[in-house]
Motif scaffolding. Structure first.
Motif, short mmCIF file in Angstrom:
data_model
loop_
_atom_site.label_atom_id
_atom_site.label_comp_id
_atom_site.label_asym_id
_atom_site.label_seq_id
_atom_site.Cartn_x
_atom_site.Cartn_y
_atom_site.Cartn_z
N ILE A 1 -0.16 -1.34 -6.52
CA ILE A 1 -0.84 -0.55 -5.49
C ILE A 1 -0.36 -1.09 -4.15
CG2 ILE A 1 -3.05 0.14 -4.52
CD1 ILE A 1 -4.30 -0.15 -7.20
N THR A 2 0.20 -0.20 -3.32
CA THR A 2 0.87 -0.69 -2.11
C THR A 2 -0.11 -1.23 -1.08
OG1 THR A 2 0.82 1.56 -1.31
CG2 THR A 2 2.90 0.77 -2.25
N GLU A 3 -1.32 -0.71 -1.08
CA GLU A 3 -2.26 -1.13 -0.05
C GLU A 3 -3.55 -1.54 -0.74
OE1 GLU A 3 -1.97 0.67 3.44
OE2 GLU A 3 -3.86 -0.06 4.24
N THR A 4 -3.97 -2.76 -0.56
CA THR A 4 -5.15 -3.23 -1.27
C THR A 4 -6.16 -3.80 -0.29
OG1 THR A 4 -3.99 -5.29 -1.63
CG2 THR A 4 -4.01 -3.74 -3.45
N ALA A 5 -7.31 -3.15 -0.20
CA ALA A 5 -8.37 -3.65 0.67
C ALA A 5 -9.06 -4.86 0.03
CB ALA A 5 -9.39 -2.56 0.96
N ILE A 6 -9.04 -4.94 -1.30
CA ILE A 6 -9.51 -6.15 -1.98
C ILE A 6 -8.38 -6.66 -2.85
CG2 ILE A 6 -11.97 -5.57 -1.97
CD1 ILE A 6 -11.68 -4.54 -4.79
N ALA A 7 -8.45 -7.96 -3.22
CA ALA A 7 -7.32 -8.59 -3.93
C ALA A 7 -7.02 -7.86 -5.23
CB ALA A 7 -7.66 -10.05 -4.22
N TYR A 8 -5.73 -7.64 -5.51
CA TYR A 8 -5.33 -6.93 -6.72
C TYR A 8 -3.89 -7.33 -7.07
CZ TYR A 8 -3.60 -3.15 -9.63
OH TYR A 8 -3.01 -2.44 -10.63
N GLU A 9 -3.66 -7.55 -8.36
CA GLU A 9 -2.32 -7.79 -8.89
C GLU A 9 -2.09 -6.81 -10.03
OE1 GLU A 9 -0.07 -9.88 -7.71
OE2 GLU A 9 -1.48 -10.56 -6.17
N PRO A 10 -0.83 -6.44 -10.32
CA PRO A 10 -0.58 -5.53 -11.44
C PRO A 10 -1.11 -6.06 -12.77
CG PRO A 10 1.36 -5.70 -10.09
CD PRO A 10 0.39 -6.70 -9.55
N THR A 11 -1.36 -7.36 -12.85
CA THR A 11 -1.88 -7.89 -14.11
C THR A 11 -3.38 -7.68 -14.26
OG1 THR A 11 -1.99 -10.00 -12.99
CG2 THR A 11 -0.14 -9.67 -14.46
N ASP A 12 -4.03 -7.18 -13.20
CA ASP A 12 -5.47 -6.93 -13.28
C ASP A 12 -5.77 -5.71 -14.15
OD1 ASP A 12 -6.35 -9.08 -11.83
OD2 ASP A 12 -6.12 -8.06 -9.90
N THR A 13 -7.06 -5.44 -14.37
CA THR A 13 -7.43 -4.34 -15.27
C THR A 13 -7.46 -2.99 -14.55
OG1 THR A 13 -9.73 -4.68 -14.74
CG2 THR A 13 -8.87 -5.87 -16.65
N PHE A 14 -7.52 -1.92 -15.35
CA PHE A 14 -7.68 -0.57 -14.79
C PHE A 14 -8.96 -0.48 -13.98
CE2 PHE A 14 -4.81 0.91 -18.30
CZ PHE A 14 -3.85 1.45 -17.47
N GLY A 15 -10.01 -1.15 -14.48
CA GLY A 15 -11.29 -1.13 -13.76
C GLY A 15 -11.15 -1.70 -12.36
N ARG A 16 -10.41 -2.82 -12.26
CA ARG A 16 -10.15 -3.44 -10.96
C ARG A 16 -9.36 -2.47 -10.05
NH1 ARG A 16 -12.10 -7.68 -7.94
NH2 ARG A 16 -10.57 -8.15 -6.34
N ALA A 17 -8.38 -1.76 -10.65
CA ALA A 17 -7.56 -0.81 -9.88
C ALA A 17 -8.46 0.28 -9.29
CB ALA A 17 -6.49 -0.19 -10.77
N ILE A 18 -9.45 0.74 -10.08
CA ILE A 18 -10.36 1.77 -9.56
C ILE A 18 -11.19 1.21 -8.41
CG2 ILE A 18 -12.41 3.12 -10.16
CD1 ILE A 18 -11.13 3.78 -12.76
N LEU A 19 -11.61 -0.05 -8.54
CA LEU A 19 -12.36 -0.67 -7.45
C LEU A 19 -11.52 -0.73 -6.17
CD1 LEU A 19 -14.39 -3.63 -8.97
CD2 LEU A 19 -15.20 -1.44 -8.12
N VAL A 20 -10.21 -1.06 -6.33
CA VAL A 20 -9.31 -1.07 -5.17
C VAL A 20 -9.27 0.31 -4.54
CG1 VAL A 20 -6.93 -1.40 -4.43
CG2 VAL A 20 -7.93 -2.96 -6.07
N GLY A 21 -9.17 1.34 -5.40
CA GLY A 21 -9.15 2.72 -4.88
C GLY A 21 -10.41 3.03 -4.09
N ILE A 22 -11.57 2.65 -4.63
CA ILE A 22 -12.83 2.90 -3.92
C ILE A 22 -12.82 2.17 -2.58
CG2 ILE A 22 -15.33 2.56 -4.02
CD1 ILE A 22 -15.17 2.81 -7.03
N ALA A 23 -12.39 0.90 -2.59
CA ALA A 23 -12.38 0.11 -1.35
C ALA A 23 -11.46 0.76 -0.31
CB ALA A 23 -11.93 -1.32 -1.64
#
Lengths: 368, 382
Positions: free
Chosen positions: B57-79
């Protein structure tokens, strides 16, 4: 009189009588009346001048009016040969090139019919019947073909401005009765009907249009039994209808609330049943009140149909985008298409906005 | 036959038919969908949320790595969605209030200019503007290799603005807590002193005391806590900029588009609100000798606010929902992240259900907050 002598006002204690204010304001004082005002005027004029210089420079002075893509690359201004080369694609998409007179005729017929229908004097049952029996079948035959020796054109080849008009116009025409039904459901005295109406309206208004379009294009095929596929255009159209209906319902609800309760009670005392009261007494009064805000809503939906480009339909904005991605012109004409599309959208939205203001005036001055 | 004419029985009949129809359609859709999914070998349920996402994800308002879960990715999207809509609402409101007041100015040049601004924004689709701003940024600014160095360490190019960033090794949380405590203390002290002034008539230097209350916790933490921070200065490489804080063009284009469209709507609402305050209020304030700017601030705006807040709520909700257009220019908001997940896992129903539920929930939350604010500014009738 004598006892009041001591109370005669001492002229030295009074403020000198001021002259009545004279209105010697010239037209200039509105612009330069006070120093602050003068600064505002000069700043605004400077801004207008700067923007105009930028726009005229790009649109005309530095622009290329004829030539090849290579000529445009050398210039910093607009590249109008792009538009003239791509104009027919932008307007009609992948519609068969030799048959493009058909969408053009359909579009002119549609705009002409709309123009006539906008005049209050033409309103009536005859107009509605003409639309349903003559105009809409003619438009559909022109676009789809299959009759009178016109070749069949599948909906996957429809595109451009006719598609945008179709999505917004058919969407709103179908959403209007549905929206009125939803508004009636929301105002119903039957609790189950009311809950269903409120639920639908609030859920649809709480999510973005794009999510409903995604549902229609990605999710809906999963809900269909085997072998039944629904045309993609039709699915997007249904999504727009459902979305618009929820917003129309809220506006119509405002109109329903503005009808005095005595009107319904009078209907009951005449022995009319629910549908007769609604159709003959309440709705005519309620709808009349909400026509101007409805036209305002229509402007928004005309613009919102651009979102179908995200789910891959070739509407007007999408043909503009794909035209600019043409390898021959890529990287040369980056703004021209958008500016052209903006002018078109502005033109139609501004007409509808002016019409909305006219209707407001019209309904204010006439009495039933 | 006479039973059918009993209104109670008819009411019961109609409602039963309506509920029955809805339940039947829902059941039919559910059973065909589960049959179709079983045939295509797509697992149902939300189990996929715990699996590794594996996409960038090119822009992350909260910390995120590609090794994180799909759930975390959705949280990044919400943020990301919340970040861009909150900023757009803030800037859009400030700009909109200014434009709305300018629209009512007695100066014809200013009021016409503001009219043109509003009309230009309201009559062209937002999506078109987003694409226009995005391609304008991409085409006007130079490529990364020829990035303009505006200030030492601040680079502007068509891949966005890159500037030095502060990297906190420790002490960040302590400073954040101190900042919040300071703001809370300043607000409480200001309230108490205002109440005292109203009760006793004694003036106190409110501004000085409040500023001190704000600064003391910050100063104390920075002296006592172990704080170490380093400056991460971006460097211009051959093909890209490394390090620093990166403001991407997708974010800027989306923020500009949403802010401008919100400002046009806010301006119209503010204008209508101010015009709804009766003319006598203006005249009374003029008779008291208040100049126009103070009349507006002290007399007109507090009254106009009551009319302005309900439609303003709708505008904020619209901005929030319109932020979903991010997908058109590639800003990774909730919809775009869900779309990526949908393509990777094939679980379209779950992904769409999640983002619709999030939008619905946040819409309701915004309505509740704005209704609470509306109740505060509403006229208190005795």
């Amino acid at each position: 009189m004598a006892q009041f002598e001591g109370f005669v006002a001492d002229p030295s204690l009074m403020a000198p009588a001021a002259r009545p204010p004279t209105r010697n304001r010239t037209w200039l004082s509105a612009y330069f009346g006070t120093p602050g005002n003068a600064v505002i005027t000069i700043l605004c004029l400077g801004m207008i001048f700067g923007l105009a210089k930028l726009a005229i420079g790009w649109l005309f002075v530095d622009a290329i009016f004829s030539g090849a893509p290579a000529d445009c690359k050398a210039s910093s201004g607009a590249c109008w040969p792009f538009l003239s080369a791509k104009l027919r694609y932008i307007f009609f998409g992948f519609y068969h090139f030799d048959e493009q007179w058909r969408p053009l005729t359909a579009m002119l017929l549609f705009l002409g019919a709309c123009g006539v229908s906008m005049v209050p004097r033409s309103w009536g049952r005859a107009l509605a019947v003409t639309w349903i029996v003559v105009i809409l079948p003619t438009l559909y035959t022109l676009m789809a073909g299959g009759l009178f020796g016109l070749t069949v054109v599948p909906t996957t080849q429809w595109g451009g401005l006719p598609l945008s008009f179709m999505l917004s116009f058919v969407g709103l025409a179908c959403a209007l009765p549905l929206g009125i039904a939803l508004a009636l459901a929301r105002a119903s005295s039957l609790p189950a009907i009311r809950v269903l109406g409120v639920g639908f309206i609030e859920i649809v208004r709480g999510v973005p249009l794009i999510s409903i379009l995604f549902m229609a294009t990605v999710m809906l095929p999963l809900f269909m039994p085997d072998g039944i596929t629904i045309d993609k255009l039709l699915r997007a159209q249904v999504a727009i209808i459902l979305f618009a209906a929820a917003y129309i319902a809220e506006i119509v609800r405002g109109g329903l609330q503005a009808v005095p309760k005595g009107q319904i009670e009078a209907g009951h005392s005449l022995g009319l049943h629910y549908w007769q009261i609604m159709r003959k007494i309440v709705l005519p009064q309620a709808l009349k009140k909400v026509i101007p805000p409805l036209v305002g809503l229509f402007i928004g939906f005309f613009q919102d149909t651009t979102l179908v480009t995200i789910v891959g339909l070739l509407d007007f904005l999408d043909t503009v985008r794909t035209a600019m991605r043409d390898p021959q012109w890529q990287g040369i004409a980056v703004l021209e298409g958008y500016v052209f599309a903006a002018v078109i959208y502005f033109f139609f939205s501004a007409i509808m906005g002016a019409y909305s203001r006219f209707l407001e005036q019209y309904f204010r001055t006439t009495h039933d | 036959m006479s039973l059918f004419y009993d209104t109670r029985i008819r009411a019961f009949l109609y409602q039963t038919i309506a509920i029955g129809a809805v339940v039947f359609v829902a059941w039919a859709m559910f059973s065909t969908a589960s049959a179709n999914l079983a045939k295509q070998d797509i697992a149902t349920g939300f189990g996929f949320l715990a699996r590794q996402a594996g996409f960038v994800i090119t822009e992350t308002a909260i910390a995120y790595e590609p090794t994180d879960t799909f759930g975390r990715a959705i949280l990044v999207g919400i943020a990301n969605t919340v970040k861009v809509s909150a900023l757009a609402v803030l800037f859009g409101t400030i700009l909109g209030v200014l434009v709305g007041i300018g629209r009512l100015s007695h100066n014809p040049v200013l009021s016409r200019l503001m009219l043109a601004y509003i009309e230009a924004l309201r009559n062209v689709p937002l999506l078109l503007y987003l694409l226009l701003w995005y391609s304008l940024i991409i085409s006007v600014f130079p490529p990364v290799r020829q990035a303009i160095e505006m200030l030492p360490g601040v680079f502007l190019s068509n891949s966005g603005l890159v500037m030095p960033a502060m990297r906190w090794a420790s002490g960040f949380e302590a400073l954040l807590v101190a900042l919040i405590v300071g703001i809370a203390a300043a607000v409480v002290i200001e309230r108490i002193l205002a109440r005292r002034r109203i009760a006793t008539g004694k003036e106190t230097p409110v501004a000085t005391i409040a500023t001190l209350a704000f600064l003391v916790p910050l100063a104390a933490t920075s002296l006592l806590a172990d704080i170490s921070v380093s400056l991460d200065i971006p460097e211009l490489g051959r093909f890209r900029l490394t390090g620093g804080y990166h403001v991407r063009p997708e974010f800027v284009a989306l923020l500009i588009g949403l802010t401008l469209s919100a400002s046009a709507n806010v301006a119209e609402i503010v204008r209508a609100g101010i015009q709804a305050v009766s003319k006598g209020q203006w005249e009374a304030a003029t008779a008291l000798g208040l100049p126009r700017s103070r009349t507006l601030k002290l007399v007109i705006l507090p009254q106009a606010l009551r009319i302005i807040v309900p439609p303003l709520t709708n505008t904020y909700l619209t901005v929030f929902k319109n932020s979903s257009l991010a997908i058109a220019i590639g800003y990774p908001d909730l919809v775009m992240v869900s779309n990526t997940i949908m393509n990777q896992t094939g679980q379209a129903i779950e992904a769409i259900a999640i983002f619709m539920a999030v939008y619905l929930g946040l819409s309701i939350l915004i309505s509740l907050v704005m209704n609470w604010y509306n109740a505060r500014v509403a006229l208190r009738e005795r």
